[in-house]
Design a protein around this motif. Structure first.
Motif, PDB file in Angstrom:
ATOM      1  N   ALA B  80       0.830  -1.209   0.000  1.00 13.16           N
ATOM      2  CA  ALA B  80       0.000   0.000   0.000  1.00 13.16           C
ATOM      3  C   ALA B  80       0.862   1.256   0.000  1.00 13.16           C
ATOM      4  N   GLU B  81       2.080   1.152   0.530  1.00 16.80           N
ATOM      5  CA  GLU B  81       2.920   2.347   0.658  1.00 16.80           C
ATOM      6  C   GLU B  81       4.035   2.428  -0.378  1.00 16.80           C
ATOM      7  N   SER B  82       4.295   1.339  -1.086  1.00 17.62           N
ATOM      8  CA  SER B  82       5.420   1.319  -2.030  1.00 17.62           C
ATOM      9  C   SER B  82       5.211   2.307  -3.188  1.00 17.62           C
ATOM     10  N   ASP B  83       6.236   3.099  -3.475  1.00 18.82           N
ATOM     11  CA  ASP B  83       6.146   4.045  -4.596  1.00 18.82           C
ATOM     12  C   ASP B  83       6.032   3.310  -5.921  1.00 18.82           C
ATOM     13  N   VAL B  84       6.777   2.212  -6.048  1.00 17.96           N
ATOM     14  CA  VAL B  84       6.726   1.446  -7.302  1.00 17.96           C
ATOM     15  C   VAL B  84       5.313   0.912  -7.529  1.00 17.96           C
ATOM     16  N   VAL B  85       4.723   0.367  -6.472  1.00 23.17           N
ATOM     17  CA  VAL B  85       3.370  -0.182  -6.598  1.00 23.17           C
ATOM     18  C   VAL B  85       2.378   0.936  -6.918  1.00 23.17           C
ATOM     19  N   ARG B  86       2.481   2.026  -6.190  1.00 21.48           N
ATOM     20  CA  ARG B  86       1.525   3.115  -6.432  1.00 21.48           C
ATOM     21  C   ARG B  86       1.609   3.638  -7.849  1.00 21.48           C
ATOM     22  N   ARG B  87       2.837   3.709  -8.356  1.00 21.18           N
ATOM     23  CA  ARG B  87       3.028   4.291  -9.673  1.00 21.18           C
ATOM     24  C   ARG B  87       2.641   3.319 -10.788  1.00 21.18           C
ATOM     25  N   PHE B  88       3.113   2.067 -10.677  1.00 23.24           N
ATOM     26  CA  PHE B  88       2.926   1.140 -11.796  1.00 23.24           C
ATOM     27  C   PHE B  88       1.762   0.164 -11.600  1.00 23.24           C
ATOM     28  N   LEU B  89       1.398  -0.080 -10.343  1.00 23.79           N
ATOM     29  CA  LEU B  89       0.354  -1.077 -10.061  1.00 23.79           C
ATOM     30  C   LEU B  89      -0.687  -0.488  -9.106  1.00 23.79           C
ATOM     31  N   PRO B  90      -1.284   0.646  -9.503  1.00 25.91           N
ATOM     32  CA  PRO B  90      -2.129   1.363  -8.531  1.00 25.91           C
ATOM     33  C   PRO B  90      -3.274   0.519  -7.965  1.00 25.91           C
ATOM     34  N   THR B  91      -3.831  -0.376  -8.769  1.00 28.28           N
ATOM     35  CA  THR B  91      -4.962  -1.149  -8.232  1.00 28.28           C
ATOM     36  C   THR B  91      -4.497  -2.137  -7.156  1.00 28.28           C
ATOM     37  N   LEU B  92      -3.261  -2.603  -7.272  1.00 26.61           N
ATOM     38  CA  LEU B  92      -2.738  -3.520  -6.255  1.00 26.61           C
ATOM     39  C   LEU B  92      -2.543  -2.775  -4.935  1.00 26.61           C
ATOM     40  N   GLY B  93      -1.971  -1.569  -5.016  1.00 28.59           N
ATOM     41  CA  GLY B  93      -1.788  -0.759  -3.810  1.00 28.59           C
ATOM     42  C   GLY B  93      -3.130  -0.438  -3.163  1.00 28.59           C
ATOM     43  N   GLU B  94      -4.120  -0.154  -4.023  1.00 26.24           N
ATOM     44  CA  GLU B  94      -5.444   0.187  -3.513  1.00 26.24           C
ATOM     45  C   GLU B  94      -6.055  -1.011  -2.767  1.00 26.24           C
ATOM     46  N   ALA B  95      -6.031  -2.170  -3.401  1.00 32.98           N
ATOM     47  CA  ALA B  95      -6.622  -3.361  -2.777  1.00 32.98           C
ATOM     48  C   ALA B  95      -5.901  -3.708  -1.476  1.00 32.98           C
ATOM     49  N   ALA B  96      -4.568  -3.600  -1.484  1.00 38.16           N
ATOM     50  CA  ALA B  96      -3.804  -3.944  -0.278  1.00 38.16           C
ATOM     51  C   ALA B  96      -4.136  -2.966   0.856  1.00 38.16           C
ATOM     52  N   GLY B  97      -4.263  -1.693   0.519  1.00 36.63           N
ATOM     53  CA  GLY B  97      -4.531  -0.675   1.537  1.00 36.63           C
ATOM     54  C   GLY B  97      -5.934  -0.775   2.129  1.00 36.63           C
ATOM     55  N   LEU B  98      -6.855  -1.399   1.376  1.00 36.08           N
ATOM     56  CA  LEU B  98      -8.232  -1.533   1.868  1.00 36.08           C
ATOM     57  C   LEU B  98      -8.435  -2.825   2.665  1.00 36.08           C
ATOM     58  N   ALA B  99      -7.533  -3.766   2.510  1.00 36.81           N
ATOM     59  CA  ALA B  99      -7.737  -5.094   3.112  1.00 36.81           C
ATOM     60  C   ALA B  99      -7.588  -5.041   4.629  1.00 36.81           C
ATOM     61  N   ALA B 100      -8.383  -5.821   5.305  1.00 38.76           N
ATOM     62  CA  ALA B 100      -8.227  -6.105   6.738  1.00 38.76           C
ATOM     63  C   ALA B 100      -8.035  -4.821   7.554  1.00 38.76           C
ATOM     64  N   SER B 101      -7.007  -4.781   8.400  1.00 36.34           N
ATOM     65  CA  SER B 101      -6.785  -3.644   9.297  1.00 36.34           C
ATOM     66  C   SER B 101      -5.294  -3.321   9.306  1.00 36.34           C
ATOM     67  N   PRO B 102      -4.909  -2.155   9.856  1.00 39.33           N
ATOM     68  CA  PRO B 102      -3.474  -1.843   9.881  1.00 39.33           C
ATOM     69  C   PRO B 102      -2.663  -2.954  10.548  1.00 39.33           C
ATOM     70  N   GLN B 103      -3.157  -3.464  11.667  1.00 37.93           N
ATOM     71  CA  GLN B 103      -2.400  -4.504  12.388  1.00 37.93           C
ATOM     72  C   GLN B 103      -2.171  -5.723  11.499  1.00 37.93           C
ATOM     73  N   LEU B 104      -3.196  -6.149  10.781  1.00 33.37           N
ATOM     74  CA  LEU B 104      -3.046  -7.311   9.899  1.00 33.37           C
ATOM     75  C   LEU B 104      -2.171  -6.970   8.698  1.00 33.37           C
ATOM     76  N   ARG B 105      -2.344  -5.786   8.142  1.00 34.00           N
ATOM     77  CA  ARG B 105      -1.549  -5.429   6.958  1.00 34.00           C
ATOM     78  C   ARG B 105      -0.058  -5.371   7.274  1.00 34.00           C
ATOM     79  N   HIS B 106       0.289  -5.062   8.519  1.00 33.64           N
ATOM     80  CA  HIS B 106       1.702  -5.066   8.894  1.00 33.64           C
ATOM     81  C   HIS B 106       2.283  -6.471   8.937  1.00 33.64           C
ATOM     82  N   ARG B 107       1.448  -7.468   9.031  1.00 37.77           N
ATOM     83  CA  ARG B 107       1.924  -8.852   9.148  1.00 37.77           C
ATOM     84  C   ARG B 107       1.631  -9.672   7.892  1.00 37.77           C
ATOM     85  N   ALA B 108       0.459  -9.496   7.335  1.00 39.91           N
ATOM     86  CA  ALA B 108       0.003 -10.335   6.221  1.00 39.91           C
ATOM     87  C   ALA B 108       0.903 -10.141   5.004  1.00 39.91           C
ATOM     88  N   THR B 109       1.354 -11.232   4.402  1.00 35.85           N
ATOM     89  CA  THR B 109       2.249 -11.131   3.251  1.00 35.85           C
ATOM     90  C   THR B 109       1.519 -11.518   1.966  1.00 35.85           C
TER      91      THR B 109
END
Ligand SMILES: Cc1cc2nc3c(=O)[nH]c(=O)nc-3n(C[C@H](O)[C@H](O)[C@H](O)COP(=O)(O)OP(=O)(O)OC[C@H]3O[C@@H](n4cnc5c(N)ncnc54)[C@H](O)[C@@H]3O)c2cc1C
Ligand code: FES
Ligand code: FES
Lengths: 213, 330
Positions: B80-109
């Protein structure tokens, strides 16, 4: 800081795989798994990957700035180890399934669910619990703001929400917006519905904070 | 959880070697999904081969040929925070940033997100019979079965739904999965990564016991391609998608679609490629009217259960929203 922060120190510390096998009777069956690698090892040079358990082994955790030693099995979660041997009961066990946020602590400065992290994984990383944030005599800005803004009722979710709110304050500093505060606290459920006061408290505390602090 | 041995390989190769040596080992990444299953004792492995100390799995990088390499241990928060993802794969960053919760996103790979098991309530509770856990049939399909989050495609034997909201995005971007075994690294096309439900098969992927996901690779994306993502949930945050959808298309000079991808999440035991939606898009300019037709085409073959008829409409709406987002996002 990310999940993948270097953790050289923790990884090297502790028993070698070989000495663990000797001590872990119950591990015999599981230990067989890596025997093939083990057989090729030279004396005192641990071959193959480091292995822990299944029995108890010594773990050194950095909790709230102190080095704490415990005996734990790999199956013990960080939450279990914090609450029982370490007697830090601020993080609460509620769902034990990563679905409520009551067990929120920081691992290397970022909030995680302590019920979903194994204690062995936390070796060599900085663990911060609500007790480490401040105490009744010396409260963190977010803790005082929770009191001032009446941001709790039964209190069961509170320590987790404090950890999420304090993270947001540290990350965004004085500019913390309502939206950012809500997003940061979105992984914490409160049955009593204190959310609006929690967000107010986070924003009030942020006004006193420095960015990144 | 039943007691287990915790093994900490230093590399994916070492992890694969370790896995190959034991029939009763599992890969442990962020643990968000695996530990839940172990706490429920629907899985009781003797060994966890953890990637927590493995090196070289935690980066997002651009390769010389322009493809993007996402290491297996990259977390959803990193995506969700990667510049490369935001620039080239915006939908991936969007989906990752919306998933679950901050606590889970810090762990979930990312690897764990793809290989996670279904959230089906019957599968997750040991006392229920379940086809995936070796039972004779799927209780969701039985009279009185709780069906509301079940799948609406490919549900004849098992009506589970694959819960990942990142998966449809990776499908729409033609991702490949880099899989390491003790000897080789191979690449599997996203569509070929999935295995249909079968008696006693809990996993929805083709991964065999000695295999480790090393990375997800995305081909270089032409900046002219349109991409869009949409997700429908009951709650605004900290909730699973009822349906998610990701699209990608290219147009000619007149704005007519020349090539399209459309994937749906949470509608089938695996991420679902809506090939009929893709066919319905080609040759058309993407308008609201076309989007409605595309949705109708995509859902024509759906086989909803009594409790999931609503998902048909929801999937149409998700497609329409993803297409609307894509019109704006080149
Ligand atoms: C409350 C809640 C809400 C959630 N909401 C969402 C959501 O909105 N959208 C969404 O997409 N997900 C959601 N999730 C799911 C979450 O994102 C996944 O559980 C997580 O991504 C799993 O990743 P992990 O690294 O923790 O995997 P783990 O739990 O470590 O592993 C999961 C599975 O993958 C296998 N595995 C892991 N890594 C590898 C590898 N490198 N090679 C081979 N096999 C591997 C493991 O053996 C295991 O079977 C939610 C989860 C919870 C608990
Ligand atoms: S107890 Fe950990 S999230 Fe609920
Ligand atoms: S104050 Fe009671 S659950 Fe939040």
């Amino acid at each position: 800081m990310s999940d993948d922060a270097p953790r050289e120190e923790g990884a090297r510390r502790g028993l070698t795989r070989r000495s663990l096998f000797k001590g872990a009777g119950a591990a015999a069956a599981a230990g067989a798994v890596f025997r093939s690698l083990d057989a090729s090892a030279k004396d005192d040079v641990p071959a193959g990957p480091r292995t822990q358990g299944p029995g108890k082994a010594k773990l050194t955790l950095q909790v709230n700035g102190q080095s704490r030693e415990v005996q734990a099995e790999p199956r013990e979660t960080l939450l279990e180890v914090l609450r029982l041997p370490l007697d830090l009961t601020g993080a609460k066990p509620v769902c034990n399934r990563g679905q409520c946020g009551a067990c929120t602590v920081w691992l290397d400065g970022t909030p995680v669910y302590a019920c979903s992290v194994l204690a062995v994984e936390a070796e060599g990383r900085k663990v911060t619990t609500v007790e480490g944030l401040g105490n009744p005599d010396d409260m963190h800005a977010v803790q005082s703001a929770f009191v001032e803004k009446d941001a709790l009722q039964c209190g069961f979710c509170t320590s987790g929400l404090v950890m999420s709110a304090a993270w947001a304050v540290g990350k965004h500093g004085p500019d913390l917006s309502e939206e950012q505060a809500r997003a940061a606290c979105s992984g914490n459920l409160c049955r009593c519905g204190t959310y609006p006061h929690v967000v107010e408290a986070a924003i009030a505390a942020a006004k006193t904070a420095k960015k990144g602090g | 959880m039943k007691a287990f041995q915790f093994v900490r390989p230093r590399s994916s190769t070492e992890a694969a070697q370790g896995l190959a040596d034991s029939a009763d080992a599992r890969v442990h990444s962020g643990g968000c999904d695996l530990l839940d299953r172990m706490k429920e004792r629907i899985e009781e492995p003797a060994v966890l081969v953890s990637l927590c100390d493995a090196e070289g799995l935690g980066d997002v990088r651009i390769e010389e040929d322009g493809s993007i390499w996402i290491g297996a241990r990259v977390t959803l928060a990193q995506l969700a925070e990667s510049d490369v993802v935001r620039r080239f794969l915006p939908t991936l960053g969007e989906a990752a940033g919306l998933a679950a919760s901050p606590q889970l996103r810090h762990r979930a790979t990312i690897a764990g997100n793809l290989a996670q098991h279904t959230r089906c309530g019957y599968y997750r509770v040991k006392s229920f019979p379940c086809l995936k856990r070796g039972g004779d049939s799927c209780p969701v399909r039985a009279d009185g079965g709780v069906q509301d989050t079940a799948g609406i495609f490919g549900n004849a034997a098992c009506a589970s739904a694959h819960p990942s909201s990142l998966a449809p995005v990776l499908g729409s971007l033609d991702a490949e999965i880099a899989i390491r075994d003790a000897k080789t690294l191979r690449f599997v096309a996203f569509a070929d990564f999935w295995a249909a439900p079968a008696k006693g098969r809990a996993s929805d992927t083709i991964l065999k016991s000695g295999e480790v996901i090393e990375a997800v690779r995305l081909p270089a994306r032409d900046a002219k391609q349109h991409v869009g993502f949409a997700e429908i949930r009951q709650k605004k945050a900290f909730d699973w998608a009822l349906v998610s959808c990701a699209v990608r298309y290219e147009t000619d000079a007149e704005g007519r679609v020349t090539q399209a991808r459309a994937w749906l999440g949470s509608v089938a035991p695996a991420p679902y490629r809506a090939t009929k939606a893709e066919a319905a898009l080609v040759g058309k300019a993407v308008t609201d009217e076309v989007a409605v037709k595309v949705g109708d085409a995509a859902l024509a073959d759906a086989t909803p259960l009594a409790g999931t008829t609503y998902k048909v409409q929801l999937a149409k709406v998700a497609l329409k929203r993803a297409l609307a987002a894509a019109r704006e996002k080149a």
